[in-house]
Design an enzyme around this catalytic site. Structure first.
Site, PDB file in Angstrom:
ATOM      1  N   LYS A  22       6.003  25.116   0.617  1.00  0.00           N
ATOM      2  CA  LYS A  22       4.774  25.099  -0.197  1.00  0.00           C
ATOM      3  C   LYS A  22       4.544  23.728  -0.822  1.00  0.00           C
ATOM      4  CE  LYS A  22       4.865  26.791  -4.602  1.00  0.00           C
ATOM      5  NZ  LYS A  22       4.315  25.887  -5.608  1.00  0.00           N
ATOM      6  N   ASN A  23       5.583  23.182  -1.451  1.00  0.00           N
ATOM      7  CA  ASN A  23       5.369  21.972  -2.246  1.00  0.00           C
ATOM      8  C   ASN A  23       5.265  20.700  -1.405  1.00  0.00           C
ATOM      9  OD1 ASN A  23       5.230  23.543  -4.493  1.00  0.00           O
ATOM     10  ND2 ASN A  23       7.333  23.153  -5.168  1.00  0.00           N
ATOM     11  N   ARG A  93      -1.874  24.536  -9.697  1.00  0.00           N
ATOM     12  CA  ARG A  93      -1.404  23.323 -10.363  1.00  0.00           C
ATOM     13  C   ARG A  93      -1.580  22.073  -9.483  1.00  0.00           C
ATOM     14  NH1 ARG A  93      -0.590  21.522 -15.230  1.00  0.00           N
ATOM     15  NH2 ARG A  93       0.801  19.762 -15.223  1.00  0.00           N
ATOM     16  N   CYS A 117       1.731  27.844 -12.825  1.00  0.00           N
ATOM     17  CA  CYS A 117       2.687  28.637 -13.618  1.00  0.00           C
ATOM     18  C   CYS A 117       2.780  28.098 -15.049  1.00  0.00           C
ATOM     19  CB  CYS A 117       4.081  28.576 -12.978  1.00  0.00           C
ATOM     20  SG  CYS A 117       4.167  29.364 -11.371  1.00  0.00           S
ATOM     21  N   ARG A 122       2.562  21.238 -19.865  1.00  0.00           N
ATOM     22  CA  ARG A 122       2.738  20.591 -18.548  1.00  0.00           C
ATOM     23  C   ARG A 122       1.817  19.364 -18.482  1.00  0.00           C
ATOM     24  NH1 ARG A 122       3.102  24.818 -13.607  1.00  0.00           N
ATOM     25  NH2 ARG A 122       4.005  22.984 -12.633  1.00  0.00           N
ATOM     26  N   PRO A 123       2.244  18.257 -19.110  1.00  0.00           N
ATOM     27  CA  PRO A 123       1.371  17.083 -19.178  1.00  0.00           C
ATOM     28  C   PRO A 123       1.194  16.413 -17.807  1.00  0.00           C
ATOM     29  CG  PRO A 123       3.548  16.547 -20.050  1.00  0.00           C
ATOM     30  CD  PRO A 123       3.565  18.012 -19.711  1.00  0.00           C
ATOM     31  N   ILE A 124       0.116  15.638 -17.674  1.00  0.00           N
ATOM     32  CA  ILE A 124      -0.043  14.820 -16.454  1.00  0.00           C
ATOM     33  C   ILE A 124      -0.227  13.349 -16.840  1.00  0.00           C
ATOM     34  CG2 ILE A 124      -0.881  16.660 -14.930  1.00  0.00           C
ATOM     35  CD1 ILE A 124      -3.699  15.399 -15.301  1.00  0.00           C
ATOM     36  N   ASP A 125       0.370  12.981 -17.993  1.00  0.00           N
ATOM     37  CA  ASP A 125       0.220  11.606 -18.482  1.00  0.00           C
ATOM     38  C   ASP A 125       0.769  10.574 -17.498  1.00  0.00           C
ATOM     39  OD1 ASP A 125       2.690  12.991 -19.395  1.00  0.00           O
ATOM     40  OD2 ASP A 125       3.245  11.001 -20.097  1.00  0.00           O
ATOM     41  N   GLN A 126       1.817  10.913 -16.750  1.00  0.00           N
ATOM     42  CA  GLN A 126       2.393   9.926 -15.823  1.00  0.00           C
ATOM     43  C   GLN A 126       1.489   9.703 -14.604  1.00  0.00           C
ATOM     44  OE1 GLN A 126       5.168   8.088 -16.723  1.00  0.00           O
ATOM     45  NE2 GLN A 126       4.705   9.250 -18.586  1.00  0.00           N
ATOM     46  N   ASP A 306      13.496  25.253  -9.692  1.00  0.00           N
ATOM     47  CA  ASP A 306      12.812  26.394  -9.066  1.00  0.00           C
ATOM     48  C   ASP A 306      13.790  27.454  -8.549  1.00  0.00           C
ATOM     49  OD1 ASP A 306      10.421  25.251  -9.683  1.00  0.00           O
ATOM     50  OD2 ASP A 306      10.115  24.324  -7.726  1.00  0.00           O
ATOM     51  N   ARG A 400       1.953  33.505  -4.076  1.00  0.00           N
ATOM     52  CA  ARG A 400       1.578  32.082  -4.055  1.00  0.00           C
ATOM     53  C   ARG A 400       2.586  31.264  -3.261  1.00  0.00           C
ATOM     54  NH1 ARG A 400       2.130  29.724  -9.204  1.00  0.00           N
ATOM     55  NH2 ARG A 400       1.972  27.911  -7.881  1.00  0.00           N
TER      56      ARG A 400
HETATM   57  N1  EPU Z   1       6.018  15.560 -16.771  1.00  0.00           N
HETATM   58  C1  EPU Z   1       5.514  14.756 -17.755  1.00  0.00           C
HETATM   59  N2  EPU Z   1       4.388  14.029 -17.472  1.00  0.00           N
HETATM   60  C2  EPU Z   1       3.777  14.084 -16.267  1.00  0.00           C
HETATM   61  C3  EPU Z   1       4.299  14.917 -15.256  1.00  0.00           C
HETATM   62  C4  EPU Z   1       5.435  15.651 -15.548  1.00  0.00           C
HETATM   63  O1  EPU Z   1       6.045  14.682 -18.867  1.00  0.00           O
HETATM   64  O2  EPU Z   1       2.759  13.398 -16.075  1.00  0.00           O
HETATM   65  C5  EPU Z   1       7.236  16.340 -17.054  1.00  0.00           C
HETATM   66  C6  EPU Z   1       7.002  17.846 -16.959  1.00  0.00           C
HETATM   67  O3  EPU Z   1       6.507  18.369 -18.173  1.00  0.00           O
HETATM   68  C7  EPU Z   1       8.379  18.361 -16.593  1.00  0.00           C
HETATM   69  C8  EPU Z   1       8.944  17.225 -15.717  1.00  0.00           C
HETATM   70  O4  EPU Z   1       8.179  16.062 -16.021  1.00  0.00           O
HETATM   71  O5  EPU Z   1       9.145  18.484 -17.749  1.00  0.00           O
HETATM   72  C9  EPU Z   1       8.909  17.468 -14.220  1.00  0.00           C
HETATM   73  O6  EPU Z   1       7.594  17.802 -13.810  1.00  0.00           O
HETATM   74  P1  EPU Z   1       7.045  17.484 -12.344  1.00  0.00           P
HETATM   75  O7  EPU Z   1       5.863  16.586 -12.490  1.00  0.00           O
HETATM   76  O8  EPU Z   1       8.171  17.019 -11.492  1.00  0.00           O
HETATM   77  O9  EPU Z   1       6.530  18.891 -11.875  1.00  0.00           O
HETATM   78  P2  EPU Z   1       5.286  19.190 -10.942  1.00  0.00           P
HETATM   79  O10 EPU Z   1       5.109  18.094  -9.959  1.00  0.00           O
HETATM   80  O11 EPU Z   1       4.105  19.575 -11.768  1.00  0.00           O
HETATM   81  C10 EPU Z   1       6.617  20.320  -9.042  1.00  0.00           C
HETATM   82  C11 EPU Z   1       6.607  21.653  -8.368  1.00  0.00           C
HETATM   83  C12 EPU Z   1       7.215  22.697  -9.283  1.00  0.00           C
HETATM   84  C13 EPU Z   1       8.619  22.253  -9.693  1.00  0.00           C
HETATM   85  C14 EPU Z   1       8.604  20.843 -10.272  1.00  0.00           C
HETATM   86  C15 EPU Z   1       9.978  20.283 -10.539  1.00  0.00           C
HETATM   87  C16 EPU Z   1       4.665  21.470  -6.998  1.00  0.00           C
HETATM   88  C17 EPU Z   1       3.305  21.941  -6.705  1.00  0.00           C
HETATM   89  N3  EPU Z   1       5.255  22.006  -8.059  1.00  0.00           N
HETATM   90  O12 EPU Z   1       5.807  20.460 -10.198  1.00  0.00           O
HETATM   91  O13 EPU Z   1       7.303  23.863  -8.479  1.00  0.00           O
HETATM   92  O14 EPU Z   1       9.127  23.147 -10.655  1.00  0.00           O
HETATM   93  O15 EPU Z   1       7.951  19.943  -9.370  1.00  0.00           O
HETATM   94  O16 EPU Z   1      10.732  20.263  -9.355  1.00  0.00           O
HETATM   95  O17 EPU Z   1       5.211  20.650  -6.271  1.00  0.00           O
HETATM   96  C18 EPU Z   1       7.293  26.117  -7.973  1.00  0.00           C
HETATM   97  O18 EPU Z   1       7.203  25.809  -6.759  1.00  0.00           O
HETATM   98  O19 EPU Z   1       7.566  27.276  -8.360  1.00  0.00           O
HETATM   99  C19 EPU Z   1       7.063  25.087  -8.972  1.00  0.00           C
HETATM  100  C20 EPU Z   1       6.730  25.352 -10.218  1.00  0.00           C
END
Ligand code: EPU
Length: 424
Positions: A22-23, A93, A117, A122-126, A306, A400
């Protein structure tokens, strides 16, 4: 309203096949926005996040043709910029990848704030910091994220303050057609990042270092279509590995890359299960009594967040005290209250550590909810391990991310079915 009904307590045995990841599938599908050509994508799992990604592409003007099972042809030549429908984007997401892909192709993007989820904040600041470092002006409101450039992005050096899968992929997408060289430092190293980079390189991008914490992207002016197969889903595989141990069964799990599963294999072996690696399979078997274990989740190659809920089920079935420490998300333990309905003895401290007192055969069937995707997978594992009947509500979360979970589990001896309940 669909629910799962399980009669558990039976060992599962046989061969179970893993679907595409999926990811990796979602960013690769949405990366098609950048490609003014036709691509054929293979090994796509039939899950709702993939189907929604295809709907987003179609709504934006791409022509999507379903070929054989798991294979689609995508013609993205006529994509209209900033046209991703809000309702579809909000359901998922990872729709934030539309931002990076549109910035790469059109130099601008306008996308609704993404859903997904609930693990707390769940910030996207980065992601935003990365786009801004490449020269975009980004404005964020409650409902939309708008990114604009003056004629395209400029390659630069981006240091990630946290290791983020999504931000690494999104900035990589944006940088593929930027002017000059981009270097992402403190990048995430997950296999899906490598898969997305491999796909883009096959389309003519120049990305090196994916899979390490420094990724270098030399901008190119155009990309071309390819045929590309998605890698197997390590989390689906890991879920089946845990299931073999939890039901004291034996499962040969096929279509996997064993290297991606090493952190999971190591913990299962520490608990007393046997893990045999083949070229593209792992076989997990277990009889006897599971030993307690401590696990901390980390970005790859650490133990995956996960797999936290599924592994916690196994801890409940071990003899003694285990600890599950969450190192990625703020709030991953909402599933604990559901596991307690099945008889689990768990206390969570500081929202970060689950202290589990395990007892073999302690789980008994109950009615529970799937609170998110992996929490739902854990309920399936627990229900199949527990004696008696378990009913799981809100299974759309599970759908999902797990292709044909009922059929696959029935084939290895599970007593599981899906029933539709009419809403009163
Ligand atoms: N974070 C920040 N700022 C950002 C982005 C992330 O502070 O701009 C923090 C998050 O709050 C978290 C950490 O960094 O504490 C890691 O977040 P990451 O960005 O790696 O997560 P993601 O890309 O949103 C993906 C997977 C998730 C999985 C995480 C960690 C997808 C679509 N989702 O999420 O998968 O838990 O990486 O490996 O790729 C799942 O498949 O069930 C799932 C939730």
């Amino acid at each position: 309203m669909d629910k799962l009904v399980i009669n558990g307590g039976k060992p599962l045995s046989g061969t179970i096949n893993v679907s595409g990841m999926k990811n990796a599938a979602v960013p690769i599908l949405l990366a098609n926005i950048m490609i003014e050509d036709e691509c054929i994508i293979e090994n796509l799992p039939d899950i709702s996040d993939v189907n929604r990604s295809l709907e987003i592409l179609e709504a934006m003007g791409a022509k999507v043709t379903h070929l054989e099972k798991g294979t689609v042809k995508i013609d993205s030549r006529n994509i209209i910029p900033c046209s991703a429908p809000d309702d579809l984007v909000r359901k998922m997401r990872a729709s934030y990848y539309v931002l990076g892909a549109e910035l790469a192709r059109f130099g601008r993007s306008n996308v609704a704030s993404p859903g997904g989820c609930d693990f707390g904040v769940r910030p996207i600041d980065q992601h935003i910091k990365g786009f801004e470092t490449l020269g975009a002006t980004v404005s964020v409101s409650d409902r939309h994220i708008i990114a604009l450039t003056d004629g395209g992005l400029q390659g630069s050096s981006v240091f990630m303050d946290v290791v983020s899968v999504g931000a690494t992929i999104n900035v990589m997408l944006a940088a593929v057609k930027a002017n000059g060289v981009t270097v992402i430092e403190n990048a995430a190293r997950e296999p899906h990042i490598v898969d997305t980079a491999n796909f883009l390189n096959a389309c003519g991008a120049k990305i090196s270092g994916a899979g390490t914490d420094v990724i270098k992207i030399t901008g190119v002016s155009s990309l071309h279509g390819v045929t590309y197969g998605i890698i197997p889903d390590m989390i689906e595989a890991g879920t089946f590995m845990v299931l073999a141990a939890a039901t004291k069964g034996r499962l040969k799990i096929t279509n996997v890359i064993p290297k991606h599963l090493e952190s999971i294999s190591a913990k299962l072996e520490e608990m007393g299960a046997t893990v045999e690696e083949g070229d593209e399979s792992v076989t997990v078997s277990f009889t006897g009594e599971l030993s307690p274990v401590n696990v901390k989740t980390h970005p790859y190659p650490g133990f995956p967040t996960d797999m936290n809920p599924q592994m916690c089920v196994l801890m409940c079935l071990a003899n003694g005290k285990s600890r599950m420490m969450e190192g990625v998300w703020d709030n991953r333990f909402r599933y604990v209250e559901e596991l307690k309905r099945l008889g689990a003895d768990i206390t969570v401290t500081d929202g970060k550590t689950a202290n589990v007192t395990g007892t073999p055969d302690s789980l008994k069937g109950a009615s529970v909810r799937a609170l998110d995707l992996r929490a739902g997978a854990a309920m399936v594992v627990a229900g199949l391990a527990a004696k008696g009947k378990t009913e799981i509500d809100d299974i759309f979360h599970i759908q999902r991310g797990y292709e044909n979970i009922v059929g696959k589990l029935q084939d290895v001896g599970a007593d599981i079915k899906i029933i539709t309940v009419s809403e009163s």
